[in-house]
Scaffold this motif. Sequence first.
Motif, PDB file in Angstrom:
ATOM      1  N   PRO A 431      34.674  24.891  28.820  1.00 30.58           N
ATOM      2  CA  PRO A 431      35.889  25.734  28.826  1.00 30.58           C
ATOM      3  C   PRO A 431      35.561  27.167  28.415  1.00 30.58           C
ATOM      4  N   VAL A 432      36.001  28.117  29.226  1.00 30.51           N
ATOM      5  CA  VAL A 432      35.762  29.533  28.935  1.00 30.51           C
ATOM      6  C   VAL A 432      37.061  30.305  28.760  1.00 30.51           C
ATOM      7  N   PHE A 433      38.167  29.771  29.286  1.00 35.61           N
ATOM      8  CA  PHE A 433      39.457  30.429  29.117  1.00 35.61           C
ATOM      9  C   PHE A 433      40.260  29.663  28.066  1.00 35.61           C
ATOM     10  N   HIS A 434      40.513  30.340  26.956  1.00 38.46           N
ATOM     11  CA  HIS A 434      41.259  29.757  25.850  1.00 38.46           C
ATOM     12  C   HIS A 434      42.020  30.880  25.169  1.00 38.46           C
ATOM     13  N   SER A 435      42.596  30.599  24.017  1.00 35.32           N
ATOM     14  CA  SER A 435      43.493  31.571  23.384  1.00 35.32           C
ATOM     15  C   SER A 435      42.808  32.904  23.100  1.00 35.32           C
ATOM     16  N   ASP A 436      41.506  32.904  22.830  1.00 35.14           N
ATOM     17  CA  ASP A 436      40.810  34.146  22.505  1.00 35.14           C
ATOM     18  C   ASP A 436      40.348  34.921  23.730  1.00 35.14           C
ATOM     19  N   THR A 437      40.353  34.311  24.906  1.00 34.01           N
ATOM     20  CA  THR A 437      39.871  35.006  26.103  1.00 34.01           C
ATOM     21  C   THR A 437      40.979  35.270  27.120  1.00 34.01           C
ATOM     22  N   LEU A 438      42.152  34.677  26.942  1.00 30.19           N
ATOM     23  CA  LEU A 438      43.255  34.928  27.863  1.00 30.19           C
ATOM     24  C   LEU A 438      43.785  36.349  27.677  1.00 30.19           C
ATOM     25  N   GLY A 439      44.329  36.899  28.768  1.00 29.32           N
ATOM     26  CA  GLY A 439      44.927  38.220  28.704  1.00 29.32           C
ATOM     27  C   GLY A 439      43.944  39.362  28.644  1.00 29.32           C
ATOM     28  N   ARG A 440      42.655  39.094  28.929  1.00 30.41           N
ATOM     29  CA  ARG A 440      41.615  40.108  28.889  1.00 30.41           C
ATOM     30  C   ARG A 440      40.805  40.050  30.180  1.00 30.41           C
ATOM     31  N   TRP A 441      40.202  41.188  30.537  1.00 26.10           N
ATOM     32  CA  TRP A 441      39.387  41.236  31.741  1.00 26.10           C
ATOM     33  C   TRP A 441      38.024  40.603  31.478  1.00 26.10           C
ATOM     34  N   HIS A 442      37.650  39.685  32.382  1.00 29.70           N
ATOM     35  CA  HIS A 442      36.356  39.008  32.298  1.00 29.70           C
ATOM     36  C   HIS A 442      35.718  38.963  33.681  1.00 29.70           C
ATOM     37  N   HIS A 443      34.400  38.878  33.680  1.00 34.17           N
ATOM     38  CA  HIS A 443      33.680  38.673  34.934  1.00 34.17           C
ATOM     39  C   HIS A 443      33.243  37.221  35.020  1.00 34.17           C
ATOM     40  N   ILE A 444      33.554  36.568  36.139  1.00 31.97           N
ATOM     41  CA  ILE A 444      33.111  35.198  36.367  1.00 31.97           C
ATOM     42  C   ILE A 444      32.370  35.156  37.699  1.00 31.97           C
ATOM     43  N   ALA A 445      31.448  34.219  37.820  1.00 33.41           N
ATOM     44  CA  ALA A 445      30.657  34.101  39.045  1.00 33.41           C
ATOM     45  C   ALA A 445      30.134  32.678  39.176  1.00 33.41           C
ATOM     46  N   VAL A 446      29.794  32.301  40.417  1.00 35.62           N
ATOM     47  CA  VAL A 446      29.159  31.023  40.684  1.00 35.62           C
ATOM     48  C   VAL A 446      28.166  31.230  41.827  1.00 35.62           C
ATOM     49  N   THR A 447      27.005  30.566  41.726  1.00 40.78           N
ATOM     50  CA  THR A 447      26.014  30.614  42.801  1.00 40.78           C
ATOM     51  C   THR A 447      25.661  29.193  43.216  1.00 40.78           C
ATOM     52  N   TYR A 448      25.343  29.027  44.520  1.00 35.09           N
ATOM     53  CA  TYR A 448      24.969  27.713  45.063  1.00 35.09           C
ATOM     54  C   TYR A 448      24.078  27.926  46.267  1.00 35.09           C
ATOM     55  N   ASN A 449      23.044  27.118  46.385  1.00 34.62           N
ATOM     56  CA  ASN A 449      22.255  27.128  47.616  1.00 34.62           C
ATOM     57  C   ASN A 449      22.091  25.689  48.091  1.00 34.62           C
ATOM     58  N   ASN A 450      22.019  25.529  49.419  1.00 35.44           N
ATOM     59  CA  ASN A 450      21.977  24.180  49.985  1.00 35.44           C
ATOM     60  C   ASN A 450      20.559  23.620  50.091  1.00 35.44           C
ATOM     61  N   LYS A 462      26.694  35.947  31.635  1.00 32.89           N
ATOM     62  CA  LYS A 462      25.761  34.952  31.096  1.00 32.89           C
ATOM     63  C   LYS A 462      25.994  33.589  31.738  1.00 32.89           C
ATOM     64  N   PRO A 463      24.923  32.862  32.067  1.00 29.07           N
ATOM     65  CA  PRO A 463      25.101  31.504  32.595  1.00 29.07           C
ATOM     66  C   PRO A 463      25.742  30.606  31.541  1.00 29.07           C
ATOM     67  N   THR A 514      24.135  34.595  49.812  1.00 28.94           N
ATOM     68  CA  THR A 514      22.922  34.207  49.107  1.00 28.94           C
ATOM     69  C   THR A 514      23.267  33.950  47.648  1.00 28.94           C
ATOM     70  N   ALA A 515      22.400  33.238  46.951  1.00 29.95           N
ATOM     71  CA  ALA A 515      22.615  32.990  45.531  1.00 29.95           C
ATOM     72  C   ALA A 515      21.973  34.130  44.745  1.00 29.95           C
ATOM     73  N   LEU A 516      22.784  34.993  44.140  1.00 30.95           N
ATOM     74  CA  LEU A 516      22.251  36.091  43.346  1.00 30.95           C
ATOM     75  C   LEU A 516      21.524  35.542  42.119  1.00 30.95           C
ATOM     76  N   THR A 517      20.578  36.313  41.633  1.00 29.96           N
ATOM     77  CA  THR A 517      19.805  35.898  40.462  1.00 29.96           C
ATOM     78  C   THR A 517      20.607  36.153  39.185  1.00 29.96           C
ATOM     79  N   PRO A 518      20.247  35.482  38.094  1.00 26.56           N
ATOM     80  CA  PRO A 518      20.924  35.774  36.820  1.00 26.56           C
ATOM     81  C   PRO A 518      20.848  37.249  36.433  1.00 26.56           C
ATOM     82  N   ALA A 519      19.744  37.915  36.736  1.00 29.07           N
ATOM     83  CA  ALA A 519      19.624  39.332  36.408  1.00 29.07           C
ATOM     84  C   ALA A 519      20.621  40.163  37.207  1.00 29.07           C
TER      85      ALA A 519
END
Length: 531
Positions: A431-450, A462-463, A514-519
């Motif tokens: 869980p990343v969205f909770h009372s301390d993170t709601l109502g604020r701007w955050h960056h989220i991402a997901v990568t996948y390769n087949n 951060k992963p 493409t799946a972007l790198t963590p960097a």
Amino acid sequence: MRHPTALLHFPFMNLTTLIHARLDGEITPEQLQQLENHLRNDWQARRHYLELADQHARLLQQPAINTGRLQEQRNSETPIRAPRWRPATTLSLIALAATIAFGIYLFQPPPSNLEPTSNGVAILSQTLDAEFAKDTTLSRSDTLSPGIIRIDQGLAQIEFFSGATALIEGSAEIEIISAWEARCLRGRVRVHVPPAAKGFLMHAPDMKLEDLGTEFALNVQDQTSAVHVFDGEVIAHTPRQKPASLTRGMTFSPATTSSTSQDFLPISQIQDLVQQRQNQRFESWKSSSQQSRHDPRLIALYLFNQESADPWDRLINNLTLPPQDQRAGGAVGARWTQGRWPQKQALEFKRPGDRVRINLDGTYNALTFSCWIKVDSVDKKYNSLLLTDGYENGEPHWQIFEDGSLMFSIKHQPDHVPPSTKYNQIYYSPPVFHSDTLGRWHHIAVTYNNTDGTVIQYFDGKPVSRAISPLHQPGRPITYGPCEIGNWGLPTSPSNFPIRNLNGSIDEFAIYHTALTPAEISTIFTTGSPQ
């Protein structure tokens, strides 16, 4: 009537069948043991037993019912057989049902609607080039609990729940005691106390400051404290002197040396510095965004700015270069609002119909979804980020699950698996969205390769999770077609549709093949963060 031996061919009968067999007196010892295991380990099974037992007892009171099931219609001349259950047996059943009811009361799971609590007493409301101690992870809008905050450089503004505000400058160490009390252990802090927070206490070495509704500054260096009052009145308590009343323009220190008002940065200048830095960050992101539009790996890039002054124009441009206008979107219901900077817009999703319709062509071997989002509430089981209209082979879904975790899935169902069987590769983050993170701007991402099937989900650069589904098979293609951002699918009349609209705002959504790198994900966060 079923013959008892007929049940021996089904050693793993379902719960309802086992209960009926028990109530009809047709259960075998093995099946009775199986039923008892169900009842012992599952509170819902005990509840189900109670409901069927109660129903069975009621049915036995009807003249045309024998074993709890309606009998075939009889000829009026055919005598009705008496029930095999005697009154004593019925009483035993009722007693058993009562016992199970008591068991349900004892063993039912804890209620899920407990009111959430927090031990926070203040909020980190503003930062400017702030670097905190290595053992501290803090960001703007975090709720602060009692404890020590160490800042190595920059500015940090703390708003106490009482209404008092403390502005920390440079290298400093502050202990938050409560909503009404703090201690400056080292460094400079400027405190503003409105009338509602009158009585706020600020401690320092050899000094305690009682604020009577004012603005003052405190400087603590080498265990020596000095205070300067900008406005209002402060009572200074020291161990060796009587309490001193300090009013506007007065400076006081138990030591021989003291600070003056010039040693503290005025509030007006601090606000100007914050605004200048925000403008610099916005311009830096804007320049980086212009360059990223040329990235050949981009399928689509949506910045959700209202390009036209015409309120009827609901076009969401795809800003990739060279242009791919066929992938532009259309806003439905969602309204424009302020984005992560005052100079930028975003789309707000609130109502069940709010959505952005897009249509993405092509077949791909990998993907990255990158999104800047402000979630106001996680109020549904599934909260849409990007969902294809249907859910066919190769189509990805990205959502926020009801516990605040990021949920990514992609369907690849083999031909030999029946369509009614769910065969999804599903991945959850913590869980990343909770009372301390709601109502604020955050960056989220997901990568996948087949190729290897690795799914990595990110929160603020951060992963937060990395997994490979046991259902993954290499090389299966990824497709999209008609999709929606912030909701799911067009209803087909007269069917109802599930409500999965996002409750929040999005001001940037990028889709890569493409799946972007963590960097690379970290760079996107660092460059685009408004803090």
